[in-house]
Design a protein around this motif. Structure first.
Motif, PDB file in Angstrom:
ATOM      1  N   GLY A  24       0.412 -10.915  -7.501  1.00  0.00           N
ATOM      2  CA  GLY A  24      -0.536 -10.419  -8.495  1.00  0.00           C
ATOM      3  C   GLY A  24       0.046  -9.433  -9.492  1.00  0.00           C
ATOM      4  N   GLN A  25       1.292  -8.963  -9.249  1.00  0.00           N
ATOM      5  CA  GLN A  25       1.913  -7.983 -10.150  1.00  0.00           C
ATOM      6  C   GLN A  25       3.239  -8.461 -10.727  1.00  0.00           C
ATOM      7  OE1 GLN A  25       2.022  -3.850  -8.815  1.00  0.00           O
ATOM      8  NE2 GLN A  25       0.732  -4.447  -7.092  1.00  0.00           N
ATOM      9  N   GLY A  26       3.866  -9.423 -10.105  1.00  0.00           N
ATOM     10  CA  GLY A  26       5.194  -9.845 -10.528  1.00  0.00           C
ATOM     11  C   GLY A  26       6.245  -8.896  -9.977  1.00  0.00           C
ATOM     12  N   GLU A  27       7.333  -8.719 -10.745  1.00  0.00           N
ATOM     13  CA  GLU A  27       8.448  -7.884 -10.273  1.00  0.00           C
ATOM     14  C   GLU A  27       8.134  -6.401 -10.476  1.00  0.00           C
ATOM     15  OE1 GLU A  27      12.969  -8.830 -10.303  1.00  0.00           O
ATOM     16  OE2 GLU A  27      12.492  -7.805 -12.185  1.00  0.00           O
ATOM     17  N   VAL A  28       8.331  -5.620  -9.409  1.00  0.00           N
ATOM     18  CA  VAL A  28       8.022  -4.192  -9.411  1.00  0.00           C
ATOM     19  C   VAL A  28       9.259  -3.431  -8.937  1.00  0.00           C
ATOM     20  CG1 VAL A  28       6.555  -2.436  -8.340  1.00  0.00           C
ATOM     21  CG2 VAL A  28       5.591  -4.654  -8.939  1.00  0.00           C
ATOM     22  N   PRO A  29       9.673  -2.356  -9.641  1.00  0.00           N
ATOM     23  CA  PRO A  29      10.815  -1.563  -9.179  1.00  0.00           C
ATOM     24  C   PRO A  29      10.486  -0.799  -7.888  1.00  0.00           C
ATOM     25  CG  PRO A  29       9.957  -0.684 -11.245  1.00  0.00           C
ATOM     26  CD  PRO A  29       9.138  -1.887 -10.914  1.00  0.00           C
ATOM     27  N   ARG A  30      11.525  -0.459  -7.147  1.00  0.00           N
ATOM     28  CA  ARG A  30      11.394   0.186  -5.847  1.00  0.00           C
ATOM     29  C   ARG A  30      10.507   1.429  -5.897  1.00  0.00           C
ATOM     30  NH1 ARG A  30      16.374   2.019  -4.958  1.00  0.00           N
ATOM     31  NH2 ARG A  30      15.762   4.161  -5.293  1.00  0.00           N
ATOM     32  N   GLY A  31      10.701   2.302  -6.860  1.00  0.00           N
ATOM     33  CA  GLY A  31       9.929   3.539  -6.945  1.00  0.00           C
ATOM     34  C   GLY A  31       8.448   3.300  -7.149  1.00  0.00           C
ATOM     35  N   ARG A  32       8.112   2.341  -7.998  1.00  0.00           N
ATOM     36  CA  ARG A  32       6.704   2.037  -8.244  1.00  0.00           C
ATOM     37  C   ARG A  32       6.061   1.449  -6.987  1.00  0.00           C
ATOM     38  NH1 ARG A  32       5.604  -1.863 -12.908  1.00  0.00           N
ATOM     39  NH2 ARG A  32       6.738  -0.247 -13.999  1.00  0.00           N
ATOM     40  N   LEU A  33       6.786   0.567  -6.288  1.00  0.00           N
ATOM     41  CA  LEU A  33       6.251   0.005  -5.048  1.00  0.00           C
ATOM     42  C   LEU A  33       6.061   1.103  -4.006  1.00  0.00           C
ATOM     43  CD1 LEU A  33       5.303  -2.322  -3.310  1.00  0.00           C
ATOM     44  CD2 LEU A  33       7.707  -2.779  -2.738  1.00  0.00           C
ATOM     45  N   ALA A  34       7.015   2.023  -3.909  1.00  0.00           N
ATOM     46  CA  ALA A  34       6.885   3.139  -2.966  1.00  0.00           C
ATOM     47  C   ALA A  34       5.646   3.974  -3.298  1.00  0.00           C
ATOM     48  CB  ALA A  34       8.147   4.006  -2.989  1.00  0.00           C
ATOM     49  N   ASP A  35       5.404   4.228  -4.577  1.00  0.00           N
ATOM     50  CA  ASP A  35       4.196   4.964  -4.987  1.00  0.00           C
ATOM     51  C   ASP A  35       2.936   4.233  -4.525  1.00  0.00           C
ATOM     52  OD1 ASP A  35       5.753   6.875  -6.294  1.00  0.00           O
ATOM     53  OD2 ASP A  35       5.425   6.007  -8.294  1.00  0.00           O
ATOM     54  N   GLN A  36       2.894   2.928  -4.739  1.00  0.00           N
ATOM     55  CA  GLN A  36       1.720   2.134  -4.363  1.00  0.00           C
ATOM     56  C   GLN A  36       1.506   2.162  -2.849  1.00  0.00           C
ATOM     57  OE1 GLN A  36       2.360  -1.778  -5.992  1.00  0.00           O
ATOM     58  NE2 GLN A  36       2.092  -1.080  -8.102  1.00  0.00           N
ATOM     59  N   ILE A  37       2.582   2.035  -2.083  1.00  0.00           N
ATOM     60  CA  ILE A  37       2.479   2.067  -0.623  1.00  0.00           C
ATOM     61  C   ILE A  37       1.945   3.421  -0.170  1.00  0.00           C
ATOM     62  CG2 ILE A  37       3.801   2.052   1.527  1.00  0.00           C
ATOM     63  CD1 ILE A  37       5.669  -0.030   0.123  1.00  0.00           C
ATOM     64  N   GLU A  38       2.476   4.496  -0.739  1.00  0.00           N
ATOM     65  CA  GLU A  38       2.033   5.841  -0.353  1.00  0.00           C
ATOM     66  C   GLU A  38       0.565   6.092  -0.723  1.00  0.00           C
ATOM     67  OE1 GLU A  38       5.116   8.224  -2.140  1.00  0.00           O
ATOM     68  OE2 GLU A  38       6.294   8.197  -0.287  1.00  0.00           O
ATOM     69  N   ARG A  39       0.059   5.390  -1.733  1.00  0.00           N
ATOM     70  CA  ARG A  39      -1.360   5.494  -2.107  1.00  0.00           C
ATOM     71  C   ARG A  39      -2.243   4.588  -1.253  1.00  0.00           C
ATOM     72  NH1 ARG A  39       0.677   5.480  -7.601  1.00  0.00           N
ATOM     73  NH2 ARG A  39       0.129   3.275  -7.750  1.00  0.00           N
ATOM     74  N   GLY A  40      -1.639   3.820  -0.344  1.00  0.00           N
ATOM     75  CA  GLY A  40      -2.406   2.958   0.550  1.00  0.00           C
ATOM     76  C   GLY A  40      -2.726   1.586   0.002  1.00  0.00           C
ATOM     77  N   GLN A  41      -2.071   1.175  -1.082  1.00  0.00           N
ATOM     78  CA  GLN A  41      -2.365  -0.120  -1.685  1.00  0.00           C
ATOM     79  C   GLN A  41      -1.787  -1.297  -0.913  1.00  0.00           C
ATOM     80  OE1 GLN A  41      -1.454   1.745  -5.881  1.00  0.00           O
ATOM     81  NE2 GLN A  41      -2.186  -0.335  -6.148  1.00  0.00           N
ATOM     82  N   HIS A  42      -0.822  -1.062  -0.043  1.00  0.00           N
ATOM     83  CA  HIS A  42      -0.184  -2.127   0.733  1.00  0.00           C
ATOM     84  C   HIS A  42      -0.142  -1.687   2.199  1.00  0.00           C
ATOM     85  CE1 HIS A  42       0.965  -3.923  -3.091  1.00  0.00           C
ATOM     86  NE2 HIS A  42       1.472  -2.752  -3.457  1.00  0.00           N
ATOM     87  N   PRO A  43      -1.238  -1.907   2.931  1.00  0.00           N
ATOM     88  CA  PRO A  43      -1.343  -1.367   4.287  1.00  0.00           C
ATOM     89  C   PRO A  43      -0.344  -1.940   5.291  1.00  0.00           C
ATOM     90  CG  PRO A  43      -3.196  -2.809   3.799  1.00  0.00           C
ATOM     91  CD  PRO A  43      -2.441  -2.623   2.514  1.00  0.00           C
ATOM     92  N   ASP A  44       0.286  -3.063   4.993  1.00  0.00           N
ATOM     93  CA  ASP A  44       1.263  -3.648   5.916  1.00  0.00           C
ATOM     94  C   ASP A  44       2.676  -3.103   5.707  1.00  0.00           C
ATOM     95  OD1 ASP A  44      -0.680  -5.258   7.114  1.00  0.00           O
ATOM     96  OD2 ASP A  44      -0.443  -6.814   5.592  1.00  0.00           O
ATOM     97  N   TYR A  45       2.797  -2.050   4.886  1.00  0.00           N
ATOM     98  CA  TYR A  45       4.104  -1.487   4.549  1.00  0.00           C
ATOM     99  C   TYR A  45       4.074   0.038   4.665  1.00  0.00           C
ATOM    100  CZ  TYR A  45       4.843  -6.169   2.791  1.00  0.00           C
ATOM    101  OH  TYR A  45       4.955  -7.526   2.705  1.00  0.00           O
ATOM    102  N   HIS A  46       5.254   0.624   4.813  1.00  0.00           N
ATOM    103  CA  HIS A  46       5.398   2.081   4.825  1.00  0.00           C
ATOM    104  C   HIS A  46       6.650   2.436   4.026  1.00  0.00           C
ATOM    105  CE1 HIS A  46       7.986   0.878   8.208  1.00  0.00           C
ATOM    106  NE2 HIS A  46       8.673   1.985   7.960  1.00  0.00           N
ATOM    107  N   VAL A  47       6.852   3.718   3.764  1.00  0.00           N
ATOM    108  CA  VAL A  47       7.997   4.180   2.980  1.00  0.00           C
ATOM    109  C   VAL A  47       8.896   5.024   3.882  1.00  0.00           C
ATOM    110  CG1 VAL A  47       8.744   5.599   1.027  1.00  0.00           C
ATOM    111  CG2 VAL A  47       6.718   4.145   0.818  1.00  0.00           C
ATOM    112  N   GLN A  48      10.163   4.652   3.927  1.00  0.00           N
ATOM    113  CA  GLN A  48      11.171   5.437   4.639  1.00  0.00           C
ATOM    114  C   GLN A  48      11.795   6.395   3.629  1.00  0.00           C
ATOM    115  OE1 GLN A  48      14.482   3.174   6.090  1.00  0.00           O
ATOM    116  NE2 GLN A  48      15.411   4.921   7.098  1.00  0.00           N
ATOM    117  N   LYS A  49      11.808   7.674   3.948  1.00  0.00           N
ATOM    118  CA  LYS A  49      12.393   8.672   3.049  1.00  0.00           C
ATOM    119  C   LYS A  49      13.787   9.027   3.559  1.00  0.00           C
ATOM    120  CE  LYS A  49       7.908  10.268   1.664  1.00  0.00           C
ATOM    121  NZ  LYS A  49       6.901  11.302   1.665  1.00  0.00           N
ATOM    122  N   LEU A  50      14.788   8.817   2.719  1.00  0.00           N
ATOM    123  CA  LEU A  50      16.173   9.110   3.075  1.00  0.00           C
ATOM    124  C   LEU A  50      16.509  10.562   2.733  1.00  0.00           C
ATOM    125  CD1 LEU A  50      17.937   5.855   1.831  1.00  0.00           C
ATOM    126  CD2 LEU A  50      16.997   6.360   4.090  1.00  0.00           C
TER     127      LEU A  50
END
Length: 70
Positions: A24-50
């Motif tokens: 539904g969004q096409g290609e998304v850069p890593r940072g934007r996807l991480a933002d979306q995950i942290e906002r709860g938009q993708h409940p099957d994913y989490h963000v690992q912080k290095l």
């Protein structure tokens, strides 16, 4: 996995996932996807912080290797 699958579309020369195909969004850069995950938009994913500050999108463990990112 409840949601549609997010897949890696581009990697750096070192193998770091840099861009993802998000349904539904096409290609998304890593940072934007991480933002979306942290906002709860993708409940099957989490963000690992290095330690260096990078945020790495990861699929939540569910015992299956077939739906991992990367």
């Amino acid at each position: 996995m409840a949601g549609k699958k997010i897949t890696v579309s581009r990697e750096s020369a070192t193998g770091l996932n840099t861009h993802f195909l998000v349904p539904g969004q096409g290609e998304v850069p890593r940072g934007r996807l991480a933002d979306q995950i942290e906002r709860g938009q993708h409940p099957d994913y989490h963000v690992q912080k290095l330690p260096d500050g990078r945020r790495i999108p990861r699929s939540n463990p569910d015992g299956s290797d077939s739906n991992n990112l990367g």
